[in-house]
Design a protein around this motif. Structure first.
Motif, PDB file in Angstrom:
ATOM      1  N   ALA A 186       0.835  -1.201   0.000  1.00  0.00           N
ATOM      2  CA  ALA A 186       0.000   0.000   0.000  1.00  0.00           C
ATOM      3  C   ALA A 186       0.868   1.248   0.000  1.00  0.00           C
ATOM      4  CB  ALA A 186      -0.908   0.011   1.228  1.00  0.00           C
ATOM      5  N   SER A 187       0.318   2.348  -0.469  1.00  0.00           N
ATOM      6  CA  SER A 187       1.004   3.633  -0.372  1.00  0.00           C
ATOM      7  C   SER A 187       0.908   4.121   1.072  1.00  0.00           C
ATOM      8  CB  SER A 187       0.353   4.639  -1.329  1.00  0.00           C
ATOM      9  OG  SER A 187      -1.025   4.749  -1.056  1.00  0.00           O
ATOM     10  N   GLU A 189      -0.169   5.418   4.530  1.00  0.00           N
ATOM     11  CA  GLU A 189      -1.497   5.288   5.097  1.00  0.00           C
ATOM     12  C   GLU A 189      -1.435   5.448   6.599  1.00  0.00           C
ATOM     13  OE1 GLU A 189      -2.977   1.217   4.998  1.00  0.00           O
ATOM     14  OE2 GLU A 189      -1.032   0.616   4.200  1.00  0.00           O
ATOM     15  N   SER A 190      -2.600   5.626   7.208  1.00  0.00           N
ATOM     16  CA  SER A 190      -2.696   5.765   8.655  1.00  0.00           C
ATOM     17  C   SER A 190      -3.014   4.413   9.283  1.00  0.00           C
ATOM     18  CB  SER A 190      -3.793   6.778   9.004  1.00  0.00           C
ATOM     19  OG  SER A 190      -5.030   6.355   8.454  1.00  0.00           O
ATOM     20  N   GLU A 191      -3.025   4.378  10.614  1.00  0.00           N
ATOM     21  CA  GLU A 191      -3.319   3.142  11.335  1.00  0.00           C
ATOM     22  C   GLU A 191      -4.709   2.622  10.965  1.00  0.00           C
ATOM     23  OE1 GLU A 191      -3.539   1.538  15.963  1.00  0.00           O
ATOM     24  OE2 GLU A 191      -2.475   3.386  15.442  1.00  0.00           O
ATOM     25  N   ARG A 192      -4.827   1.325  10.871  1.00  0.00           N
ATOM     26  CA  ARG A 192      -6.077   0.715  10.433  1.00  0.00           C
ATOM     27  C   ARG A 192      -6.966   0.319  11.612  1.00  0.00           C
ATOM     28  NH1 ARG A 192      -3.401  -3.329   5.875  1.00  0.00           N
ATOM     29  NH2 ARG A 192      -2.219  -1.731   4.790  1.00  0.00           N
ATOM     30  N   THR A 253      -6.879  -3.938  -2.356  1.00  0.00           N
ATOM     31  CA  THR A 253      -7.761  -2.941  -1.749  1.00  0.00           C
ATOM     32  C   THR A 253      -8.474  -3.511  -0.537  1.00  0.00           C
ATOM     33  OG1 THR A 253      -8.106  -1.858  -3.883  1.00  0.00           O
ATOM     34  CG2 THR A 253      -9.712  -1.405  -2.166  1.00  0.00           C
ATOM     35  N   HIS A 256      -5.996  -3.907   2.373  1.00  0.00           N
ATOM     36  CA  HIS A 256      -5.581  -2.624   2.954  1.00  0.00           C
ATOM     37  C   HIS A 256      -6.619  -2.065   3.921  1.00  0.00           C
ATOM     38  CE1 HIS A 256      -2.900  -2.005  -0.848  1.00  0.00           C
ATOM     39  NE2 HIS A 256      -2.414  -2.900  -0.014  1.00  0.00           N
ATOM     40  N   SER A 257      -7.817  -2.640   3.941  1.00  0.00           N
ATOM     41  CA  SER A 257      -8.852  -2.194   4.877  1.00  0.00           C
ATOM     42  C   SER A 257      -8.776  -2.936   6.203  1.00  0.00           C
ATOM     43  CB  SER A 257     -10.239  -2.401   4.256  1.00  0.00           C
ATOM     44  OG  SER A 257     -10.530  -3.794   4.138  1.00  0.00           O
ATOM     45  N   PRO A 327       0.199   0.455   9.928  1.00  0.00           N
ATOM     46  CA  PRO A 327       0.495  -0.733   9.116  1.00  0.00           C
ATOM     47  C   PRO A 327       1.813  -1.392   9.528  1.00  0.00           C
ATOM     48  CG  PRO A 327       0.890   1.251   7.854  1.00  0.00           C
ATOM     49  CD  PRO A 327       0.242   1.689   9.120  1.00  0.00           C
TER      50      PRO A 327
END
Length: 357
Positions: A186-187, A189-192, A253, A256-257, A327
């Protein structure tokens, strides 16, 4: 580079027209991108399988009839037969000739024992058996013995699978499954959020009971189980979601969620030798991983891999995975070391060093 491997044939258990990708698909792609002419012949779709409902009409309709060249340059062939292999009359050599494909290759790599027949040995001076699973008994076990007797080399996907073959006279090597890293990374990103996901087959090697136990113990966590035609054998808690199958192209995708990738392996003995591709796909996508411990899978806390051995340790392993940095940058780093490009380098080097018959 492919060295002297200008034409390569894969005889594989799985075709490339379903959601899943297996090792032979990735090796074929890598070799084709390096300039080799690659043919990928997989287990035939038989009339018997259609009548028994093992292959649906919709699935078969997605599979081309005859050779199909994909965007990477790999030629895929999924024969149609009356009887399933190995009980019909189709041989690998005959299937190739029927479609005008030259039957001489610089190397043949076979991972589907049911595709073995006497014609295979004559297709190349280099024959490599690439077992991906344990076959302790049955037709596949008997045919595996014939392949080993004829093969010039063996590359197994795990040490456990290699040990299951017994003593070998020919050169052999363990090359575990890898990952198409760039497809999954993934590019920035913030914490999931707290989402745990599984993507893959939902057969006897999947532990529904364990996923239910996790969901019941952590009701505020979402558990997403992705796979074709899920048929859970037990009632599911409300926080377990079943979206069905997804295309390989859309898988990143979805991953990444999520925060945690699950590998809830059942106690099926065949799980002992698995080199699950999903491990590195999860890590490449920035997930931590919770998995049942096997001879192949063990803790790697720094990379975000947490294993459990029984029900008593499964909840703690899940909590460790949920609390790991997200991540999972360290996991991405480990996955990069297991790219299919690197695996292909190892495979090509091994094959080129085999004596030619």
């Amino acid at each position: 580079m492919t060295g002297g491997l200008r034409r390569v044939l894969f005889l594989s258990h799985s075709h490339a027209f379903r959601a899943f990708r297996v090792g032979s698909h990735h090796y074929a792609r890598e070799l084709a991108r390096r300039g080799a002419e690659v043919v990928h012949l997989s287990t035939p779709i038989s009339h018997v399988h259609r009548r028994l409902g093992r292959v649906s009409h919709s699935e078969e309709s997605r599979v081309p009839r005859g050779p199909h060249r994909d965007r990477d340059g790999v030629t895929h062939l999924v024969p149609r037969t009356t009887m399933p292999t190995p009980f019909g009359t189709l041989t690998a050599g005959r299937a190739l000739r029927q479609h005008g494909i030259d039957t001489r290759f610089d190397a043949v790599l076979i991972d589907q024992p049911l595709l073995w027949d006497d014609s295979v040995r004559g297709l190349s001076d280099r024959l490599v058996y690439r077992p991906t699973d344990l076959y302790p008994a049955g037709v596949k076990a008997r045919m595996q013995k014939d392949i080993i007797a004829a093969a010039d080399g063996v590359t197994a996907t795990s040490g456990e699978v290699l040990r299951g073959l017994g003593p070998l006279r020919q050169p052999h090597l363990v090359v575990g499954n890898g990952v198409d890293t760039e497809h999954f990374v993934a590019s920035a990103e913030s914490e999931r959020s707290d989402v745990c996901i599984y993507v893959g087959a939902l057969d006897r090697r999947f532990d529904w009971q364990q996923v239910c136990a996790w969901a019941q113990a952590r009701p505020r966590v979402r558990f997403v189980v992705v796979g074709p035609s899920p048929e859970p054998p037990v009632p599911l808690p409300e926080n377990i979601e079943l979206p069905g199958g997804v295309a390989y192209s859309t898988l990143p995708t979805l991953l990444h969620s999520a925060r945690v990738g699950m590998l809830p392996l059942s106690d099926d003995p065949l799980n002992a030798g698995r080199s699950p591709m999903k491990l590195y796909e999860y890590l490449a996508a920035g997930l931590s991983v919770v998995a049942r411990e096997t001879p192949v899978l063990s803790d790697d806390v720094s990379a975000g891999l947490f294993t459990y051995s029984d029900e008593g340790t499964a909840i703690a392993a899940l909590d460790d995975a949920l609390s790991h940095a997200s991540p999972n940058v360290a996991g991405v780093g480990r996955a990069r070391q297991q790219s299919w490009s690197t695996k292909t380098d190892l495979l090509v080097d091994f094959v080129l060093k085999l004596p030619r018959r």
